[in-house]
Motif scaffolding. Structure first.
Motif, PDB file in Angstrom:
ATOM      1  N   ALA A   1      10.401   3.761   4.016  1.00  0.00           N
ATOM      2  CA  ALA A   1      10.837   4.903   3.202  1.00  0.00           C
ATOM      3  C   ALA A   1      11.167   4.450   1.781  1.00  0.00           C
ATOM      4  O   ALA A   1      10.817   5.127   0.801  1.00  0.00           O
ATOM      5  N   PHE A   2      11.846   3.304   1.670  1.00  0.00           N
ATOM      6  CA  PHE A   2      12.139   2.763   0.338  1.00  0.00           C
ATOM      7  C   PHE A   2      10.854   2.503  -0.436  1.00  0.00           C
ATOM      8  O   PHE A   2      10.747   2.829  -1.627  1.00  0.00           O
ATOM      9  N   ALA A   3       9.857   1.903   0.233  1.00  0.00           N
ATOM     10  CA  ALA A   3       8.599   1.574  -0.437  1.00  0.00           C
ATOM     11  C   ALA A   3       7.934   2.825  -1.009  1.00  0.00           C
ATOM     12  O   ALA A   3       7.495   2.839  -2.163  1.00  0.00           O
TER      13      ALA A   3
ATOM     14  N   THR B   1       0.825  -1.208   0.000  1.00  0.00           N
ATOM     15  CA  THR B   1       0.000   0.000   0.000  1.00  0.00           C
ATOM     16  C   THR B   1       0.859   1.256   0.000  1.00  0.00           C
ATOM     17  O   THR B   1       0.581   2.215  -0.736  1.00  0.00           O
ATOM     18  N   LEU B   2       1.927   1.274   0.810  1.00  0.00           N
ATOM     19  CA  LEU B   2       2.831   2.429   0.847  1.00  0.00           C
ATOM     20  C   LEU B   2       3.489   2.652  -0.510  1.00  0.00           C
ATOM     21  O   LEU B   2       3.633   3.795  -0.968  1.00  0.00           O
ATOM     22  N   MET B   3       3.886   1.564  -1.155  1.00  0.00           N
ATOM     23  CA  MET B   3       4.531   1.681  -2.464  1.00  0.00           C
ATOM     24  C   MET B   3       3.564   2.269  -3.483  1.00  0.00           C
ATOM     25  O   MET B   3       3.937   3.131  -4.297  1.00  0.00           O
ATOM     26  N   ASN B   4       2.324   1.830  -3.452  1.00  0.00           N
ATOM     27  CA  ASN B   4       1.333   2.363  -4.386  1.00  0.00           C
ATOM     28  C   ASN B   4       0.928   3.789  -4.040  1.00  0.00           C
ATOM     29  O   ASN B   4       0.616   4.583  -4.931  1.00  0.00           O
ATOM     30  N   ALA B   5       0.940   4.126  -2.745  1.00  0.00           N
ATOM     31  CA  ALA B   5       0.652   5.507  -2.351  1.00  0.00           C
ATOM     32  C   ALA B   5       1.702   6.452  -2.919  1.00  0.00           C
ATOM     33  O   ALA B   5       1.388   7.536  -3.425  1.00  0.00           O
ATOM     34  N   GLY B   6       2.958   6.047  -2.848  1.00  0.00           N
ATOM     35  CA  GLY B   6       4.015   6.853  -3.450  1.00  0.00           C
ATOM     36  C   GLY B   6       3.858   6.970  -4.948  1.00  0.00           C
ATOM     37  O   GLY B   6       4.137   8.012  -5.548  1.00  0.00           O
ATOM     38  N   SER B   7       3.355   5.899  -5.567  1.00  0.00           N
ATOM     39  CA  SER B   7       3.197   5.894  -7.022  1.00  0.00           C
ATOM     40  C   SER B   7       2.183   6.920  -7.503  1.00  0.00           C
ATOM     41  O   SER B   7       2.242   7.359  -8.655  1.00  0.00           O
TER      42      SER B   7
ATOM     43  N   TYR C   1      10.309   4.457  -3.820  1.00  0.00           N
ATOM     44  CA  TYR C   1      10.335   3.641  -5.034  1.00  0.00           C
ATOM     45  C   TYR C   1       8.999   3.735  -5.764  1.00  0.00           C
ATOM     46  O   TYR C   1       8.960   3.758  -7.003  1.00  0.00           O
ATOM     47  N   GLY C   2       7.916   3.799  -5.004  1.00  0.00           N
ATOM     48  CA  GLY C   2       6.615   3.986  -5.634  1.00  0.00           C
ATOM     49  C   GLY C   2       6.551   5.275  -6.433  1.00  0.00           C
ATOM     50  O   GLY C   2       6.014   5.307  -7.550  1.00  0.00           O
TER      51      GLY C   2
END
Length: 445
Positions: A341-343, A288-294, A346-347
């Protein structure tokens, strides 16, 4: 009304009447030449909303597969990480590879047929997945059925934006692509929260009902602006093989998409294996965090691209940033904060790579009558890369068939290094594309 001239459905150079009344093309007053894209207005932005919903139902499911990867690792005891990742990679590979066929069909005027059949296969496949108990059944339902549906609608709903936008095309494409990370935020939480309470089959059915409701919007509102061309487009544009910038861009996309979704598929398993999640925090929230960043990655790069008129350069920079973060992932051992933070970061940067692919393809196609075919070629190559990238990563990872499965420990450094090296090669090729583009522009002055 004057007799229409033949128009290419992607941009407007070609004779036929619209296949449906609502697909009527717009001509300039007193001429047979189609008016330029409106670049805004209610109807144009409604198309963006409809295409956003399609991205939610297609790439959004690919972005969600990380939670299924971890679930299947625990429930399919006889299947390895590599075996399980084939399901998600088949789904994503068919999504992109399908554009090779759906692109020419879109040009030929079969947009509505593709839309109805594709969305039906997606929803039907999701419901059937909820009934599956064996690995081969999951491959057929979640991998092939949903993948074919995604492939039927993804390319056409991306290309239809080119009919309504010119100057704001990158921004519109970026807004459309936001449907993917929004789904990647919502759907993993839905599955992770409901699965312990009502079981995985009903959690999967809830997602299917969500997709069914969202599918109503594109079915009701999505329309092409220009009529289909009478002549049929080839599946492959042979002139592209003589275009150095297009070829380096396509091969660069091959390496980028082999690596790009490895973190999306494995970040949750990484957090579980390293026991990083604190009490009260589900490891699935990493996806979810990765997609939020995306989400940010689908807004900021297109905005910069519209200002600079260099979408290929923006994509190259985003790929370089993804590469740098992948190498930084190697340094993460037991830090939950660093992994989170990476997730997120990277997103953000990977979203720029995915979100700029279509706009960069449009910018590299001088004959806009070939845009549907060339977009299909680019997506096919990217789909083939996505098909093999995550399973290879699963073989490199090894391990005992899931957390606590016994056997040798997972080789996380090998998996991460594989992803980072592929992104490094992709970065070099995409910057070579930018060099060819700038060289050609100087030659035309």
């Amino acid at each position: 009304m004057d007799k229409p001239v033949e128009l290419d459905s992607a941009t407007g150079s070609g004779t036929s009447t619209p296949s449906e009344p609502n697909e009527a093309w717009i001509s300039a007053p007193g001429t047979d030449v189609p008016a330029p894209p409106p670049d805004g207005g209610l109807n144009a932005w409604v198309q963006v909303m409809g295409s956003w919903c399609v991205l939610y139902c297609t790439f959004g499911l690919v972005n969600t597969f990380g939670v299924y990867q971890t679930y299947y690792e625990h429930t399919l005891a006889t299947s390895s990480s590599s075996d399980i990742s084939w399901v998600g990679s088949i789904q994503g590979g068919l999504l992109l590879c399908g554009s090779l066929v759906s692109g020419p069909l879109f040009d030929a005027g079969y947009f509505r047929h593709l839309l109805y059949s594709g969305l039906f296969l997606i929803v039907f496949g999701q419901f059937i997945t909820s009934l599956c108990t064996q690995f081969w059944q999951i491959v057929l339902a979640q991998g092939i059925c949903i993948g074919l549906g995604c492939g039927a609608v993804f390319g056409p709903c991306t290309a239809v934006i080119a009919q309504y936008f010119s100057r704001r095309r990158a921004l519109a494409s970026g807004l459309v692509s936001m449907g993917s990370p929004i789904a990647g935020i919502v759907l993993p939480v839905v599955f992770s929260d409901l699965q312990p309470k009502i079981g995985a089959p009903w959690a999967t059915r809830v997602i299917a009902f969500i997709l069914l409701g969202i599918s109503v919007i594109p079915l009701a509102f999505l329309r092409t602006r220009l009529p289909p061309a009478k002549h049929h487009r080839a599946l492959i544009d042979t002139s592209a093989f003589r275009d150095a910038s297009f070829m380096t861009f396509t091969v660069g996309g091959l390496f980028a998409f082999m690596a790009l979704y490895i973190p999306f598929f494995y970040i949750e398993l990484f957090a579980i294996d390293r026991r990083l999640a604190p009490d009260g925090f589900s490891a699935s929230y990493m996806v979810t965090l990765m997609n939020a960043g995306s989400v940010l990655g689908r807004i900021i790069p297109p905005y910069i691209s519209d200002k600079t008129r260099q979408p290929a350069l923006v994509m190259a920079v985003s790929t370089f940033a993804s590469c740098a973060l992948a190498f930084a992932w190697l340094g993460i051992r037991d830090s939950f904060a660093a992994t989170a933070a990476f997730a997120v970061l990277y997103g953000v940067v990977s979203g720029g790579v995915v979100g700029m692919q279509s706009a960069a393809t449009f910018s590299l196609t001088r004959d806009m009558g070939r845009v549907g075919t060339r977009l299909g070629m680019v997506c096919f190559v990217a789909g083939a890369a996505l098909l093999i990238g995550t399973p290879i990563a699963g073989v490199i990872l090894g391990g005992g068939g899931g957390p606590g499965g016994g056997g040798p420990p997972p080789r996380w450094n090998g998996l991460i290094g594989f992803s980072a090296d592929l992104l490094l090669v992709a970065t070099a090729l995409l910057f070579a594309t930018v060099w060819f583009v700038l060289k050609a522009e100087r030659g035309r002055k």
